[in-house]
Motif scaffolding. Structure first.
Motif, mmCIF file in Angstrom:
data_model
loop_
_atom_site.group_PDB
_atom_site.id
_atom_site.type_symbol
_atom_site.label_atom_id
_atom_site.label_comp_id
_atom_site.label_asym_id
_atom_site.label_seq_id
_atom_site.Cartn_x
_atom_site.Cartn_y
_atom_site.Cartn_z
ATOM 1 N N GLN A 28 0.815 -1.213 0.000
ATOM 2 C CA GLN A 28 0.000 0.000 0.000
ATOM 3 C C GLN A 28 0.851 1.267 0.000
ATOM 4 O O GLN A 28 0.496 2.251 -0.659
ATOM 5 N N PHE A 29 1.963 1.270 0.738
ATOM 6 C CA PHE A 29 2.848 2.431 0.692
ATOM 7 C C PHE A 29 3.385 2.621 -0.720
ATOM 8 O O PHE A 29 3.547 3.743 -1.194
ATOM 9 N N ALA A 30 3.669 1.527 -1.411
ATOM 10 C CA ALA A 30 4.183 1.631 -2.780
ATOM 11 C C ALA A 30 3.103 2.106 -3.735
ATOM 12 O O ALA A 30 3.371 2.816 -4.702
ATOM 13 N N GLU A 31 1.862 1.711 -3.473
ATOM 14 C CA GLU A 31 0.786 2.036 -4.414
ATOM 15 C C GLU A 31 0.221 3.427 -4.177
ATOM 16 O O GLU A 31 -0.151 4.125 -5.123
ATOM 17 N N ALA A 68 10.070 0.718 3.769
ATOM 18 C CA ALA A 68 10.551 1.587 2.691
ATOM 19 C C ALA A 68 12.053 1.666 2.739
ATOM 20 O O ALA A 68 12.623 2.116 3.731
ATOM 21 N N THR A 69 12.694 1.210 1.674
ATOM 22 C CA THR A 69 14.147 1.207 1.645
ATOM 23 C C THR A 69 14.633 1.776 0.326
ATOM 24 O O THR A 69 13.936 1.732 -0.681
ATOM 25 N N ILE A 70 15.842 2.317 0.364
ATOM 26 C CA ILE A 70 16.479 2.743 -0.883
ATOM 27 C C ILE A 70 17.845 2.111 -0.909
ATOM 28 O O ILE A 70 18.667 2.321 -0.012
ATOM 29 N N ALA A 71 18.060 1.264 -1.926
ATOM 30 C CA ALA A 71 19.291 0.493 -1.969
ATOM 31 C C ALA A 71 20.477 1.403 -2.235
ATOM 32 O O ALA A 71 20.441 2.256 -3.122
ATOM 33 N N ALA A 104 7.852 2.328 -2.595
ATOM 34 C CA ALA A 104 7.229 3.031 -1.471
ATOM 35 C C ALA A 104 8.028 4.273 -1.120
ATOM 36 O O ALA A 104 7.472 5.353 -0.907
ATOM 37 N N MET A 105 9.351 4.100 -1.069
ATOM 38 C CA MET A 105 10.192 5.248 -0.742
ATOM 39 C C MET A 105 10.080 6.334 -1.803
ATOM 40 O O MET A 105 9.896 7.512 -1.492
ATOM 41 N N ALA A 115 11.853 11.129 3.745
ATOM 42 C CA ALA A 115 12.084 10.234 2.618
ATOM 43 C C ALA A 115 12.921 10.929 1.552
ATOM 44 O O ALA A 115 13.827 10.324 0.960
ATOM 45 N N ALA A 116 12.628 12.202 1.295
ATOM 46 C CA ALA A 116 13.408 12.947 0.311
ATOM 47 C C ALA A 116 14.872 12.979 0.718
ATOM 48 O O ALA A 116 15.767 12.768 -0.110
#
Lengths: 200, 200
Positions: A28-31, A68-71, A104-105, A115-116
DNA sequence: CATTTCAGTCTACAACCGTTGACTGAAATA
DNA sequence: TATTTCAGTCAACGGTTGTAGACTGAAATG
């Protein structure tokens, strides 16, 4: 032929429920992004209770940080060509795996300052790793622009559904993008073709 | 020396108030996005009343549509080089003018499906205008990627504050980006340097 | 001057949100 | 078996939101 069905233990139940919550939250966070996703809607999809989510994860924000992750990427090589290929590889990886956590991120990035900042820091780290391999005072700008290109490509493809970009095979997309990225790593800045003479 | 101060007429008052509302809305939608901007906070900044905003614009959504815009671009030329320069010009224009309306649209694009569709449609229109000047079956992909690059550059610069990209002079940024964009308009797809031989 | 129009104000509503805490019943423990 | 622990349920809270509607007073109109 029936395997004996023992009732699941308490820790099994908890693990399963937590897993359902995390999966629903990621989706849901991604959508829908952070703001439009509610604890209640996650609980409904996970077939559990909002209060339980609070008890397990503490807050909506903590749950978001959990999924929520950012690789961040690997070392990048030492020549401009290696850097370009490494960055293309990184983009290809992000296009191949449908990481709902990354989406999501990104989806929440433009409306959540935290997040930014996380996305900005990840790209910034990429710049730091690559800047050594490139010469020139504008090396940071060049790598930053490649980061911007990756960002725009993922957003355009996964989140916006741009014509052409959304349907393309990842490999083809990378091949088309390759000359552009290489141009950014070892090319010279190009003045406009009809440019007037400028200050030396 | 005092110019006679007539009390403002009713229509003057209304115009001024509407203008203050629109300015505050543009600024806040651009800074915080659709969801995090509230009618009340706009009213406070515009020094007026939430109810008045409703009466003048009907709904929060209608107010957003009034201030959030995405510029659609001009004809693009007939050769790949002209197309590239035209698209670079378009990006340069968007970087130069600090159009809060555009930023509002972009900021809300990832969480508002209607805004996403509007951005997608604008880039799609750009593709339609440019595809004729490019040959090859992947012309749509190429122009779409240029759109993605523009998107990523604006987001990275104005909304994320990417190192290097945020501080660069617009003209320098365009010059660095130019070879990459040209490579996308008239270049050939480039296979990876260490590629195994592939099907003919 | 009498009447109408309307910009601006104020109050309230219904819905939704994240979060809390009390409660229940079955599993774990002694 | 008696006791404790804890996954899961339920109801309610305080706050915020978009929105509606009644009201006020001054400007426009006749």
């Amino acid at each position: 032929m029936a395997t004996e069905q023992r009732p699941p233990s308490r820790i099994e139940r908890r693990e399963r429920t937590q897993h359902r919550i995390l999966a629903a939250a990621r989706r849901q966070f991604a959508e829908s992004g952070y703001d439009r996703t509610t604890i209640r809607s996650i609980a409904t999809e996970a077939e559990t209770d909002p209060g339980l989510i609070m008890r397990y994860f503490g807050s909506k924000e903590a749950l978001f940080n959990e999924v929520a992750t950012i690789a961040s990427d690997e070392p990048l090589g030492e020549t401009p060509e290696q850097v370009a290929e490494s960055l293309l590889d990184s983009l290809a990886g992000k296009l191949a795996t449908d990481s709902a956590g990354t989406l999501a991120m990104l989806r929440s990035m433009l409306t959540r300052p935290e997040a930014a900042e996380e996305v900005r820091a990840a790209i910034s780290e990429q710049q730091r790793l690559a800047a050594d391999a490139l010469d020139g005072t504008d090396a940071g700008l060049r790598i930053g622009l490649i980061g911007a290109i990756s960002l725009g490509t993922i957003i355009g493809r996964e989140l916006l559904g741009l014509d052409g970009v959304a349907e393309a095979e990842p490999a083809e997309l990378i091949n088309v993008l390759r000359p552009a990225v290489h141009a950014l790593t070892y090319g010279e800045p190009m003045p406009p073709p009809t440019a007037q003479p400028q200050d030396p």
